[in-house]
Design a protein around this motif. Sequence first.
Motif, PDB file in Angstrom:
ATOM      1  N   ASP A 230      57.779  25.713  55.656  1.00 46.49           N
ATOM      2  CA  ASP A 230      56.589  26.526  55.862  1.00 46.49           C
ATOM      3  C   ASP A 230      55.198  26.052  55.369  1.00 46.49           C
ATOM      4  OD1 ASP A 230      54.856  28.947  57.089  1.00 46.49           O
ATOM      5  OD2 ASP A 230      55.014  29.052  55.201  1.00 46.49           O
ATOM      6  N   VAL A 231      55.144  26.195  54.005  1.00 42.39           N
ATOM      7  CA  VAL A 231      54.120  25.855  53.231  1.00 42.39           C
ATOM      8  C   VAL A 231      53.601  23.832  53.692  1.00 42.39           C
ATOM      9  CG1 VAL A 231      53.142  25.208  50.985  1.00 42.39           C
ATOM     10  CG2 VAL A 231      54.717  27.101  51.397  1.00 42.39           C
TER      11      VAL A 231
ATOM     12  N   THR B  81      42.856  25.141  43.229  1.00 45.20           N
ATOM     13  CA  THR B  81      43.494  26.686  43.763  1.00 45.20           C
ATOM     14  C   THR B  81      44.485  26.651  42.796  1.00 45.20           C
ATOM     15  OG1 THR B  81      45.132  26.553  45.220  1.00 45.20           O
ATOM     16  CG2 THR B  81      42.903  27.036  45.506  1.00 45.20           C
ATOM     17  N   ASP B  82      45.080  28.033  42.477  1.00 40.66           N
ATOM     18  CA  ASP B  82      46.421  28.913  41.791  1.00 40.66           C
ATOM     19  C   ASP B  82      46.401  30.309  42.017  1.00 40.66           C
ATOM     20  OD1 ASP B  82      47.690  26.745  39.154  1.00 40.66           O
ATOM     21  OD2 ASP B  82      48.127  29.127  38.768  1.00 40.66           O
ATOM     22  N   LEU B  83      47.507  30.120  42.308  1.00 38.27           N
ATOM     23  CA  LEU B  83      47.756  31.423  41.670  1.00 38.27           C
ATOM     24  C   LEU B  83      47.650  32.993  41.218  1.00 38.27           C
ATOM     25  CD1 LEU B  83      49.870  33.756  43.519  1.00 38.27           C
ATOM     26  CD2 LEU B  83      51.467  33.309  41.796  1.00 38.27           C
ATOM     27  N   SER B  84      47.387  32.220  39.358  1.00 37.52           N
ATOM     28  CA  SER B  84      47.231  32.697  38.425  1.00 37.52           C
ATOM     29  C   SER B  84      45.612  32.505  38.292  1.00 37.52           C
ATOM     30  CB  SER B  84      47.878  32.213  37.429  1.00 37.52           C
ATOM     31  OG  SER B  84      47.975  32.252  35.990  1.00 37.52           O
ATOM     32  N   THR B  85      45.442  34.440  38.554  1.00 35.25           N
ATOM     33  CA  THR B  85      43.685  34.131  37.834  1.00 35.25           C
ATOM     34  C   THR B  85      43.502  33.542  36.450  1.00 35.25           C
ATOM     35  OG1 THR B  85      44.072  36.465  37.046  1.00 35.25           O
ATOM     36  CG2 THR B  85      43.002  35.670  39.746  1.00 35.25           C
ATOM     37  N   GLU B  86      44.575  33.772  35.462  1.00 32.11           N
ATOM     38  CA  GLU B  86      44.548  33.612  33.530  1.00 32.11           C
ATOM     39  C   GLU B  86      44.075  32.376  33.633  1.00 32.11           C
ATOM     40  OE1 GLU B  86      47.033  34.891  29.952  1.00 32.11           O
ATOM     41  OE2 GLU B  86      47.950  35.561  31.974  1.00 32.11           O
TER      42      GLU B  86
ATOM     43  N   TRP C 218      41.583  18.562  47.749  1.00 32.82           N
ATOM     44  CA  TRP C 218      41.820  19.641  46.791  1.00 32.82           C
ATOM     45  C   TRP C 218      43.492  19.586  45.772  1.00 32.82           C
ATOM     46  CZ3 TRP C 218      45.277  23.030  50.909  1.00 32.82           C
ATOM     47  CH2 TRP C 218      45.670  23.743  49.783  1.00 32.82           C
ATOM     48  N   CYS C 219      43.733  20.147  44.929  1.00 36.30           N
ATOM     49  CA  CYS C 219      43.884  19.828  43.844  1.00 36.30           C
ATOM     50  C   CYS C 219      45.100  21.627  44.116  1.00 36.30           C
ATOM     51  CB  CYS C 219      44.007  19.537  42.488  1.00 36.30           C
ATOM     52  SG  CYS C 219      43.189  18.372  42.259  1.00 36.30           S
ATOM     53  N   ALA C 220      46.239  21.961  44.470  1.00 33.31           N
ATOM     54  CA  ALA C 220      46.492  23.072  44.621  1.00 33.31           C
ATOM     55  C   ALA C 220      47.780  23.319  43.721  1.00 33.31           C
ATOM     56  CB  ALA C 220      47.785  23.016  46.000  1.00 33.31           C
ATOM     57  N   ALA C 221      47.775  24.309  43.265  1.00 27.69           N
ATOM     58  CA  ALA C 221      48.221  24.658  42.166  1.00 27.69           C
ATOM     59  C   ALA C 221      48.084  24.004  40.828  1.00 27.69           C
ATOM     60  CB  ALA C 221      50.008  24.635  42.206  1.00 27.69           C
TER      61      ALA C 221
ATOM     62  N   LEU D   9      50.066  30.385  48.062  1.00 32.73           N
ATOM     63  CA  LEU D   9      50.213  29.207  48.933  1.00 32.73           C
ATOM     64  C   LEU D   9      51.111  29.851  49.961  1.00 32.73           C
ATOM     65  CD1 LEU D   9      51.499  25.350  46.916  1.00 32.73           C
ATOM     66  CD2 LEU D   9      49.145  26.435  48.337  1.00 32.73           C
ATOM     67  N   LEU D  10      51.818  30.999  49.717  1.00 32.51           N
ATOM     68  CA  LEU D  10      52.396  31.554  50.556  1.00 32.51           C
ATOM     69  C   LEU D  10      51.410  32.235  51.672  1.00 32.51           C
ATOM     70  CD1 LEU D  10      55.135  33.439  48.916  1.00 32.51           C
ATOM     71  CD2 LEU D  10      55.246  30.909  49.707  1.00 32.51           C
ATOM     72  N   GLN D  11      49.998  32.264  51.566  1.00 31.67           N
ATOM     73  CA  GLN D  11      49.100  33.485  52.200  1.00 31.67           C
ATOM     74  C   GLN D  11      48.312  31.730  52.804  1.00 31.67           C
ATOM     75  OE1 GLN D  11      47.116  35.468  49.284  1.00 31.67           O
ATOM     76  NE2 GLN D  11      48.581  36.770  49.284  1.00 31.67           N
ATOM     77  N   PRO D  12      48.080  32.149  53.753  1.00 36.29           N
ATOM     78  CA  PRO D  12      47.172  31.900  54.922  1.00 36.29           C
ATOM     79  C   PRO D  12      46.031  30.627  53.820  1.00 36.29           C
ATOM     80  CG  PRO D  12      47.567  33.606  56.635  1.00 36.29           C
ATOM     81  CD  PRO D  12      47.716  33.427  54.486  1.00 36.29           C
ATOM     82  N   PHE D  13      45.695  29.464  53.852  1.00 35.28           N
ATOM     83  CA  PHE D  13      45.043  29.219  53.467  1.00 35.28           C
ATOM     84  C   PHE D  13      43.807  28.358  54.040  1.00 35.28           C
ATOM     85  CE2 PHE D  13      48.731  26.679  52.208  1.00 35.28           C
ATOM     86  CZ  PHE D  13      48.431  25.433  52.694  1.00 35.28           C
ATOM     87  N   ASP D  14      43.995  27.745  55.072  1.00 33.43           N
ATOM     88  CA  ASP D  14      43.388  27.755  56.860  1.00 33.43           C
ATOM     89  C   ASP D  14      41.771  27.720  56.806  1.00 33.43           C
ATOM     90  OD1 ASP D  14      44.017  30.325  57.283  1.00 33.43           O
ATOM     91  OD2 ASP D  14      42.829  29.770  59.316  1.00 33.43           O
ATOM     92  N   SER D  15      41.164  28.567  55.523  1.00 34.24           N
ATOM     93  CA  SER D  15      39.826  29.150  55.640  1.00 34.24           C
ATOM     94  C   SER D  15      38.903  28.086  54.611  1.00 34.24           C
ATOM     95  CB  SER D  15      39.480  30.241  54.601  1.00 34.24           C
ATOM     96  OG  SER D  15      39.652  30.144  52.979  1.00 34.24           O
TER      97      SER D  15
END
Length: 306
Positions: A226-227, A140-145, A106-109, A197-203
């Motif tokens: 928390d993260v 994954t990333d916050l930005s859809t752009e 997993w590559c977050a951000a 990343l502030l929201q649940p990502f266990d899925s």
Amino acid sequence: MTDVEFDFLRAYLKTRSGLALSGEKRYLVESRLGPICRRFNLADLGALVTALKGGRDLAMERAVVEAMTTNETFFFRDRTPFDLFRDVLLPEAMARRAAQRRLRIWCAAASTGQEPYSLAMMLQDAAPRLSGWTVDIIGTDLSTEVLEKAKAGLYSHFEVQRGLPVQSLIKHFEQVGEQWRISASLRQMVDYRPLNLLQPFDSLGTFDIIYCRNVLIYFDAPTKGDVLARLSNSLAADGALLLGAAETVIGLTEKLVPNTKHRGLYNQAGAALAPQARPLPVLNPAAVAIAPAAAVAPAMRRVVGL
């Protein structure tokens, strides 16, 4: 912009993205959100604040958050985390997963995709050793752009010059006008998904290796803790977490501990790791023929369904 408006925007951004802005960052807010005002035909930042308080325009809300997030990235950034992947993390993970013959990364951000594509290039170069394996790379990333750009795999001449060896450019990219597109076989290896990343990502499931570099630096200590705790929950018991050079778990969580041999690498507290496996050979990209997608697919495939 008044002090009240600035304080609202600081709280708004922290709630939605984790971004912790100090009082000295007023200029940054004004410079990045000014174009958003023009885009949505608003007179000034005061009008933008009023519109955000109304909460009726999801596109505007998303644009505000994405404008304030930093998407700095480039291929093989800081190099050491990728050398570590090739020489230590991948061979050790393969030794531990020999029975299952599956790895999940997993590559977050992930921003515009250079980090996951850098890993995909290394995996494709190691394809003979991975014959019969399933390797999932989730970006994954916050930005859809920025995720749309990552999915397209299309980069400017400046972007491919930053960190990308010329041999890799020749092997893995094709020129499209004044830009360069990464090969279809590499694009198919990465599954990009929007995620905050502030929201649940266990899925997303459990991962053997997680890259979450240069994003925690923008959060305050409680948010970092928390993260990190939730990243630990998504990391296999014998998995590996890589953070940026200026990031640490010390004082933030007891679920993860620094690896004593490799800076920037973290493991689950109390994890019993396997002995170091033999490193993968360092291949000379110039001596490796370009493998067509059909030849690579049987050795490695991206599994979209989780």
